[in-house]
Scaffold this motif. Structure first.
Motif, PDB file in Angstrom:
ATOM      1  N   LYS A 155       0.829  -1.204   0.000  1.00  0.00           N
ATOM      2  CA  LYS A 155       0.000   0.000   0.000  1.00  0.00           C
ATOM      3  C   LYS A 155       0.865   1.257   0.000  1.00  0.00           C
ATOM      4  O   LYS A 155       0.663   2.170  -0.806  1.00  0.00           O
ATOM      5  N   ARG A 156       1.851   1.290   0.863  1.00  0.00           N
ATOM      6  CA  ARG A 156       2.724   2.467   0.932  1.00  0.00           C
ATOM      7  C   ARG A 156       3.532   2.662  -0.341  1.00  0.00           C
ATOM      8  O   ARG A 156       3.721   3.786  -0.799  1.00  0.00           O
ATOM      9  N   GLU A 171       1.279   4.102  -2.949  1.00  0.00           N
ATOM     10  CA  GLU A 171       1.019   5.519  -2.673  1.00  0.00           C
ATOM     11  C   GLU A 171       2.221   6.380  -3.051  1.00  0.00           C
ATOM     12  O   GLU A 171       2.063   7.452  -3.634  1.00  0.00           O
ATOM     13  N   GLU A 172       3.418   5.903  -2.732  1.00  0.00           N
ATOM     14  CA  GLU A 172       4.636   6.666  -3.041  1.00  0.00           C
ATOM     15  C   GLU A 172       4.862   6.809  -4.538  1.00  0.00           C
ATOM     16  O   GLU A 172       5.468   7.785  -4.980  1.00  0.00           O
ATOM     17  N   GLY A 186       2.403   6.682  -6.906  1.00  0.00           N
ATOM     18  CA  GLY A 186       1.202   7.092  -7.627  1.00  0.00           C
ATOM     19  C   GLY A 186       0.543   5.942  -8.365  1.00  0.00           C
ATOM     20  O   GLY A 186      -0.085   6.146  -9.400  1.00  0.00           O
ATOM     21  N   GLY A 187       0.702   4.735  -7.851  1.00  0.00           N
ATOM     22  CA  GLY A 187       0.076   3.553  -8.456  1.00  0.00           C
ATOM     23  C   GLY A 187       0.905   2.871  -9.522  1.00  0.00           C
ATOM     24  O   GLY A 187       0.440   1.943 -10.183  1.00  0.00           O
ATOM     25  N   LEU A 221      -7.133   0.778  -4.525  1.00  0.00           N
ATOM     26  CA  LEU A 221      -6.144   1.818  -4.252  1.00  0.00           C
ATOM     27  C   LEU A 221      -5.373   2.167  -5.514  1.00  0.00           C
ATOM     28  O   LEU A 221      -5.227   3.342  -5.853  1.00  0.00           O
ATOM     29  N   LYS A 222      -4.897   1.145  -6.227  1.00  0.00           N
ATOM     30  CA  LYS A 222      -4.139   1.385  -7.442  1.00  0.00           C
ATOM     31  C   LYS A 222      -4.972   2.170  -8.457  1.00  0.00           C
ATOM     32  O   LYS A 222      -4.509   3.161  -9.031  1.00  0.00           O
ATOM     33  N   SER A 240      -7.496   4.138  -7.869  1.00  0.00           N
ATOM     34  CA  SER A 240      -7.753   5.507  -7.409  1.00  0.00           C
ATOM     35  C   SER A 240      -6.524   6.389  -7.608  1.00  0.00           C
ATOM     36  O   SER A 240      -6.657   7.600  -7.829  1.00  0.00           O
ATOM     37  N   LEU A 241      -5.355   5.797  -7.558  1.00  0.00           N
ATOM     38  CA  LEU A 241      -4.121   6.568  -7.719  1.00  0.00           C
ATOM     39  C   LEU A 241      -3.818   6.832  -9.193  1.00  0.00           C
ATOM     40  O   LEU A 241      -3.309   7.896  -9.549  1.00  0.00           O
TER      41      LEU A 241
END
Length: 87
Positions: free
Chosen positions: A44-45, A48-49, A51-52, A81-82, A84-85
């Motif tokens: 996850k981190r 996020e770092e 941008g997917g 998450l991916k 959304s990024l």
């Protein structure tokens, strides 16, 4: 009244790995469950770092891109998450 100085509280050096082990044992967590949770948090981190960007996330995690992609695509929360990024 005695004045409180910096020397009154010596720094305690705590090994983060040892503290983590103590927490796992104290809470009775299974190693399998803990490893899975740690893996998900790291992925996850990294997502996020980056941008997917799976390729860059795989580099950060020092793992092969196909394996990371497989994990992400098999985990709805990571897939969401991916997406959304990336947009």
């Amino acid at each position: 009244m005695v004045p409180v100085t910096k020397d009154a509280f010596p720094e305690v050096s705590v090994d983060p790995e040892e503290a983590l082990i103590e927490q796992i044992v104290a809470e009775g967590l299974s190693l399998t469950r803990f490893k899975k949770r740690l893996e998900m948090e790291c992925i996850k981190r990294a997502l996020e770092e980056t941008g997917g960007n799976i390729t860059r996330a795989a580099e950060i995690l020092q793992m092969k891109r196909p394996r990371l992609s497989q994990i992400i695509n098999s985990t709805p929360a990571l897939t969401a998450l991916k997406e959304s990024l990336v947009g």
